[in-house]
Design a protein around this motif. Sequence first.
Motif, mmCIF file in Angstrom:
data_model
loop_
_atom_site.group_PDB
_atom_site.id
_atom_site.type_symbol
_atom_site.label_atom_id
_atom_site.label_comp_id
_atom_site.label_asym_id
_atom_site.label_seq_id
_atom_site.Cartn_x
_atom_site.Cartn_y
_atom_site.Cartn_z
ATOM 1 N N ARG A 1 7.950 -4.783 -5.725
ATOM 2 C CA ARG A 1 7.527 -4.681 -4.370
ATOM 3 C C ARG A 1 7.762 -5.727 -3.390
ATOM 4 O O ARG A 1 8.390 -5.932 -2.445
ATOM 5 N N TYR A 2 7.670 -6.956 -4.176
ATOM 6 C CA TYR A 2 7.861 -8.354 -3.473
ATOM 7 C C TYR A 2 9.279 -8.316 -3.057
ATOM 8 O O TYR A 2 9.952 -8.468 -1.844
ATOM 9 N N TYR A 3 10.283 -8.142 -3.869
ATOM 10 C CA TYR A 3 11.768 -8.415 -3.777
ATOM 11 C C TYR A 3 12.220 -7.311 -2.844
ATOM 12 O O TYR A 3 13.146 -7.541 -2.156
ATOM 13 N N ILE A 4 11.793 -6.302 -2.790
ATOM 14 C CA ILE A 4 12.353 -4.970 -1.968
ATOM 15 C C ILE A 4 12.024 -5.429 -0.572
ATOM 16 O O ILE A 4 13.007 -5.236 0.410
ATOM 17 N N MET A 5 10.965 -5.864 -0.271
ATOM 18 C CA MET A 5 10.688 -6.466 1.133
ATOM 19 C C MET A 5 11.371 -7.763 1.466
ATOM 20 O O MET A 5 11.993 -7.939 2.498
ATOM 21 N N ARG A 6 11.297 -8.914 0.726
ATOM 22 C CA ARG A 6 11.920 -9.970 0.789
ATOM 23 C C ARG A 6 13.298 -10.146 1.027
ATOM 24 O O ARG A 6 13.941 -10.587 2.073
ATOM 25 N N MET B 1 10.631 2.031 7.105
ATOM 26 C CA MET B 1 10.668 3.063 6.336
ATOM 27 C C MET B 1 10.797 2.592 4.883
ATOM 28 O O MET B 1 10.100 3.499 4.096
ATOM 29 N N THR B 2 11.188 1.495 4.670
ATOM 30 C CA THR B 2 11.076 0.974 3.102
ATOM 31 C C THR B 2 9.801 0.766 2.766
ATOM 32 O O THR B 2 9.370 0.989 1.762
ATOM 33 N N PHE B 3 9.003 0.106 3.730
ATOM 34 C CA PHE B 3 7.772 -0.484 3.538
ATOM 35 C C PHE B 3 6.808 0.926 3.324
ATOM 36 O O PHE B 3 6.058 0.902 2.460
ATOM 37 N N VAL B 4 7.075 1.986 4.086
ATOM 38 C CA VAL B 4 6.316 3.047 3.994
ATOM 39 C C VAL B 4 6.811 3.815 2.516
ATOM 40 O O VAL B 4 5.583 4.458 1.815
ATOM 41 N N LYS B 5 7.825 3.852 2.490
ATOM 42 C CA LYS B 5 8.228 4.364 0.954
ATOM 43 C C LYS B 5 7.579 3.804 -0.099
ATOM 44 O O LYS B 5 7.019 4.381 -1.018
ATOM 45 N N GLU B 6 7.289 2.446 -0.101
ATOM 46 C CA GLU B 6 6.863 1.724 -0.956
ATOM 47 C C GLU B 6 5.183 2.156 -1.141
ATOM 48 O O GLU B 6 4.830 2.221 -2.263
ATOM 49 N N ILE B 7 4.594 2.339 0.035
ATOM 50 C CA ILE B 7 3.052 2.778 -0.151
ATOM 51 C C ILE B 7 3.001 4.199 -0.603
ATOM 52 O O ILE B 7 2.151 4.474 -1.419
ATOM 53 N N ILE B 8 4.104 4.812 -0.290
ATOM 54 C CA ILE B 8 4.198 6.409 -0.853
ATOM 55 C C ILE B 8 3.987 6.090 -2.592
ATOM 56 O O ILE B 8 3.435 6.894 -3.245
ATOM 57 N N ARG B 9 5.033 5.341 -3.116
ATOM 58 C CA ARG B 9 5.359 5.201 -4.365
ATOM 59 C C ARG B 9 4.072 4.826 -5.145
ATOM 60 O O ARG B 9 3.709 5.108 -5.989
ATOM 61 N N LEU B 10 3.301 3.849 -4.209
ATOM 62 C CA LEU B 10 1.995 3.309 -4.946
ATOM 63 C C LEU B 10 0.968 4.677 -5.116
ATOM 64 O O LEU B 10 0.454 4.663 -6.311
ATOM 65 N N VAL C 1 3.231 7.851 -7.244
ATOM 66 C CA VAL C 1 3.579 7.612 -8.428
ATOM 67 C C VAL C 1 2.738 6.814 -9.546
ATOM 68 O O VAL C 1 2.394 6.979 -10.630
ATOM 69 N N GLU C 2 1.960 5.660 -9.098
ATOM 70 C CA GLU C 2 1.276 4.784 -9.619
ATOM 71 C C GLU C 2 -0.304 4.963 -9.650
ATOM 72 O O GLU C 2 -0.811 4.383 -10.315
ATOM 73 N N ARG C 3 -0.455 6.063 -8.715
ATOM 74 C CA ARG C 3 -1.851 6.254 -8.456
ATOM 75 C C ARG C 3 -2.838 5.303 -8.131
ATOM 76 O O ARG C 3 -4.008 5.108 -8.663
ATOM 77 N N THR C 4 -2.529 4.411 -7.298
ATOM 78 C CA THR C 4 -3.376 2.994 -6.852
ATOM 79 C C THR C 4 -3.022 2.842 -5.515
ATOM 80 O O THR C 4 -1.825 3.157 -5.037
ATOM 81 N N ALA C 5 -4.077 2.016 -4.872
ATOM 82 C CA ALA C 5 -3.482 1.255 -3.558
ATOM 83 C C ALA C 5 -3.437 -0.271 -3.902
ATOM 84 O O ALA C 5 -3.048 -0.959 -2.874
ATOM 85 N N ARG C 6 -3.604 -0.893 -5.013
ATOM 86 C CA ARG C 6 -3.299 -2.192 -5.278
ATOM 87 C C ARG C 6 -1.714 -2.647 -5.456
ATOM 88 O O ARG C 6 -1.058 -1.844 -6.018
ATOM 89 N N GLY C 7 -1.392 -3.821 -4.729
ATOM 90 C CA GLY C 7 -0.075 -4.110 -4.823
ATOM 91 C C GLY C 7 0.555 -4.071 -3.575
ATOM 92 O O GLY C 7 1.837 -4.757 -3.355
ATOM 93 N N THR C 8 -0.437 -3.698 -2.378
ATOM 94 C CA THR C 8 0.241 -3.882 -1.099
ATOM 95 C C THR C 8 0.643 -5.551 -0.665
ATOM 96 O O THR C 8 1.556 -5.802 0.313
ATOM 97 N N ASN D 1 1.724 -7.721 -2.314
ATOM 98 C CA ASN D 1 3.400 -7.837 -2.616
ATOM 99 C C ASN D 1 4.275 -7.766 -1.725
ATOM 100 O O ASN D 1 5.290 -8.382 -1.392
ATOM 101 N N LEU D 2 3.970 -6.622 -1.006
ATOM 102 C CA LEU D 2 4.908 -6.219 0.111
ATOM 103 C C LEU D 2 4.886 -6.903 1.066
ATOM 104 O O LEU D 2 5.884 -7.345 1.990
ATOM 105 N N PHE D 3 3.534 -7.423 1.742
ATOM 106 C CA PHE D 3 3.403 -8.413 2.732
ATOM 107 C C PHE D 3 3.924 -9.781 2.607
ATOM 108 O O PHE D 3 4.486 -10.459 3.442
ATOM 109 N N ARG D 4 3.721 -10.163 1.364
ATOM 110 C CA ARG D 4 4.533 -11.738 1.094
ATOM 111 C C ARG D 4 5.910 -11.390 0.915
ATOM 112 O O ARG D 4 6.501 -12.366 1.373
ATOM 113 N N GLY D 5 6.348 -10.276 0.519
ATOM 114 C CA GLY D 5 7.980 -10.210 0.676
ATOM 115 C C GLY D 5 8.378 -10.274 2.020
ATOM 116 O O GLY D 5 9.463 -10.917 2.452
ATOM 117 N N LEU D 6 7.510 -9.607 2.868
ATOM 118 C CA LEU D 6 7.824 -9.685 4.336
ATOM 119 C C LEU D 6 7.882 -11.278 4.925
ATOM 120 O O LEU D 6 8.841 -11.429 5.594
#
Length: 318
Positions: free
Chosen positions: A241-246, A272-281, A284-291, A293-298
């Motif tokens: 998640r971090y590297y996808i955005m960074r 759209m990439t950010f939104v896709k990763e939220i959907i994945r969380l 697919v992973e059934r959690t809201a934790r991990g966002t 890492n997306l913001f750190r990558g940005l």
Amino acid sequence: MTGAAFDPSAASIVVVTFNRSGLLRRLLTSIAAMDPKPGRVVIIDNASSDDTTEVVDSVRAEIGTEIVYRKLETNTGGSGGFSEGMRTAYELGSEWIWLMDDDVEVLPDGLARMGAWAPRFKSIQGRRYDYDGSAFYWQYRIAERMGIPIPFAPAGFDETGFKRMNSGCFEGMFIHRSIVQQIGLPDPRFFIYWDDQVYGWLASRKTMSVVVEDFVLRRTREIKQWDMGVRHMNASSNAYRYYIMRNRAYIKQYYRHHGVYNPVVFGLGTTMTFVKEIIRLLFVERTARGTSNLFRGLRDGGRIGRDRTWRPMSPLEA
């Protein structure tokens, strides 16, 4: 237009591995069963702490081709591993370089199938079976200005047996040394994610890159997925998640260098990439934790994107 006949002995398989010796052994066993075999197998070990070295030594006698093994001092990620593997194969004089991770196996006639296309094309992607034996769908086209894959590019093939692509995947990229010479090595600064898409995009600017209908690889690791019908969405990790955005910033820099960067359109792709990763969380992973890492990558990507001293990888010497 056709080129010289394909010589399997002039091809190298490049494998990047990290702490997955069991999967690596299975891949090397499949290479031993290939007909024909490549001239050599280059194995880049990203500083594994398991028994990877012992596994490599144990198959040297049975694999039937030369093994070149490099154990790196630190884990450089898939990007650094493929960059080192490409460099090694290129410097050894390989005409064709076939890249793959350690969690696949090669079908016995895989190299022959890829080689059949070699006289016509210089950047080729074969098809893969997924872990369950189904056809793995790979997004072979990108919306260039947005810098993201086109989710539902047509999966079927016509009578030609190939489709033009403007992307790449290091799980099976088959590329000629002349293209590597022109665009340089894969960029290790990505560490993981987007590196192969950018490399395939660069290759497509130099030659007609294609994905072909032949199955040549099979995935050997099961990944948690969300079945969306037309395609699957895989589980991820906090690091991804971090590297996808960074790493969107590295795409941005490459686009600037090649004169295709549009801030509004590219920004839409990042959103759209950010939104896709939220959907994945969530699905697919059934959690809201991990966002976070997306913001750190940005945040870290913002610093990279503002660096006006940044330069792309350089072409190689002939």
